[in-house]
Design a protein around this motif. Structure first.
Motif, PDB file in Angstrom:
ATOM      1  N   SER A 115       0.838  -1.193   0.000  1.00 44.34           N
ATOM      2  CA  SER A 115       0.000   0.000   0.000  1.00 44.34           C
ATOM      3  C   SER A 115       0.874   1.244   0.000  1.00 44.34           C
ATOM      4  O   SER A 115       1.783   1.384   0.829  1.00 44.34           O
ATOM      5  N   ARG A 117       0.979   5.254   0.507  1.00 40.15           N
ATOM      6  CA  ARG A 117       0.229   6.316   1.174  1.00 40.15           C
ATOM      7  C   ARG A 117       0.642   7.670   0.604  1.00 40.15           C
ATOM      8  O   ARG A 117       1.823   7.946   0.433  1.00 40.15           O
ATOM      9  N   ARG A 119       0.020  11.858   1.052  1.00 44.22           N
ATOM     10  CA  ARG A 119      -0.462  12.897   1.965  1.00 44.22           C
ATOM     11  C   ARG A 119      -0.215  14.264   1.353  1.00 44.22           C
ATOM     12  O   ARG A 119       0.918  14.708   1.257  1.00 44.22           O
ATOM     13  N   LEU A 148      -5.275  11.925   3.875  1.00 42.86           N
ATOM     14  CA  LEU A 148      -4.492  10.773   3.436  1.00 42.86           C
ATOM     15  C   LEU A 148      -5.229  10.035   2.337  1.00 42.86           C
ATOM     16  O   LEU A 148      -6.460  10.011   2.304  1.00 42.86           O
ATOM     17  N   TRP A 150      -4.743   6.179  -0.004  1.00 42.11           N
ATOM     18  CA  TRP A 150      -4.011   4.930  -0.130  1.00 42.11           C
ATOM     19  C   TRP A 150      -4.250   4.340  -1.517  1.00 42.11           C
ATOM     20  O   TRP A 150      -5.389   4.262  -1.986  1.00 42.11           O
TER      21      TRP A 150
END
Length: 384
Positions: A115, A117, A119, A148, A150
């Motif tokens: 995954s 991420r 931001r 956020l 993903w």
């Protein structure tokens, strides 16, 4: 006075210290190797995205790249990144899209190696423009807390299929029109996810989006009745929409069908929920059929009537309807004493879109300028 430790105990203590130091050294080495591997994956991901977007006619300015991280986590922060390209639409041809942000951080943790991420930090701006249509420019500006997203590691922009999830504790959203109008919202506790599959069959969705939020603070410039409690915010809002994998048999060639599977919210003393579908043909206006369910109308009318914001005759009529329902043929032994009054129960309103006009049943309400539906993940139109 301290007695000296026995030699055997000192030896065991020294062995424990050496073992602990060796373990910490191995852990630091493993963390360093994991950080280097994660940084390599982030570099490969950015390089793949850059090549894919450039092949589709987009211009990428990644900005200044800064590296960082923590235990088992690697980060790359892009300072002042920019993205410029053209988005194709079925009816308008193409629009120029420009996105820019203060910072964009990509991180990868060895605890979740599949995954990625993302931001966004600071202000983010998206501007859509069409030189052939003066006055149609639109800009969105947002900035939030704990925003956020993903993505699966290895997913590329414009891929045939993919998924994304997002969340934000708070997000301030501004919609800027070409005439200088500024409409600002504040969204709290936002969560959502999206799925897309360009090869979806008739029993699947080509695009599906779901989002919920605890509260949306409405713009202060919007006039609201002061008598209604919490009238300046929408609470417990949710939306589920989907685009079928294949068009309806009766739909026009090239048209897009949008299914509104659920939209719900609470506003002051009202609870609203809607379902329906709309078709967006190329070169035409949207047509659709929806059902809007409303609860709490009677309570809302009574509140406005008591505050003097509504004609007392309407309040008396609502009270008379509730008295008749309580004593008339609708009242029976099976009726629960806790059941809401008749005027507070659910009312289903048929809404229709016809020729750019919103109607309640057959009664025109307001014209809407709705054209084609832009594809969410289609390739941009080529540069002229």
């Amino acid at each position: 006075m301290f007695l000296p430790l026995p030699p055997s105990l000192l030896l065991r203590h020294a062995r424990w210290v050496r073992a602990l130091g060796l373990a910490l050294l191995c852990l630091a080495a493993m963390d360093g190797l994991a950080w280097l591997a994660a940084q390599r994956l982030l570099d490969d991901t950015l390089l793949g995205w850059t090549h894919d977007l450039a092949a589709r006619g987009w211009t990428i300015q990644p900005g200044v790249r800064r590296r960082g991280g923590s235990l088992l986590t690697a980060r790359i922060t892009l300072v002042s990144p920019r993205l410029l390209g053209r988005i194709a639409t079925p009816t308008d041809g193409a629009r120029t899209a420009l996105w820019g942000g203060d910072r964009l951080t990509l991180s990868l943790s060895m605890l979740h190696p599949r995954s990625l991420r993302i931001r966004p930090d600071g202000a983010q701006v998206l501007r859509l423009s069409d030189p052939s249509r003066p006055g149609s420019d639109l800009a969105l500006r947002w900035q939030g807390q704990n925003v956020l997203a993903w993505l699966p590691l290895g997913m590329v922009p414009g891929g045939q299929s993919g998924r994304i999830a997002w969340s934000a504790t708070q997000m301030d959203l501004q919609i800027l029109g070409s005439g200088g109008q500024d409409t600002a919202f504040r969204v709290r506790d936002l969560t959502g996810h999206g799925l897309w599959d360009d090869a979806a069959g008739p029993q699947a969705s080509r695009l599906a989006l779901s989002a919920t939020c605890a509260r949306i603070d409405l713009p202060l410039s919007w006039p609201m009745p002061s008598a209604l409690p919490h009238a300046r915010s929408i609470r417990d809002a949710g939306l589920v929409v989907a685009i079928p994998g294949t068009p309806d048999s009766g739909a026009a060639a090239g048209s897009t069908t949008v299914l509104v599977q659920d939209v719900h919210a609470g506003w002051s003393t009202l609870a609203l929920q809607g379902v329906g579908r709309a078709g967006f043909p190329p070169g035409g206006t949207a047509d659709g059929d929806f059902t809007l369910s409303v609860e709490g109308v009677g309570r809302t009318i009574h509140t406005l009537e008591q505050a003097g914001s509504l004609s007392p005759y309407i309040g008396r009529m609502v009270a008379a309807i509730d008295r008749w329902a309580a004593t008339g043929p609708m009242a029976g032994p099976s009726t629960s004493p806790d059941a809401p009054a008749l005027t507070d129960r659910r009312i289903d309103l048929p809404l229709r879109l016809r020729g750019g006009m919103l109607l309640i049943g057959t009664v025109p309400v307001v014209p809407l300028a709705i054209g084609g539906f832009p594809p969410a993940f289609g390739p941009p139109a080529p540069h002229p």
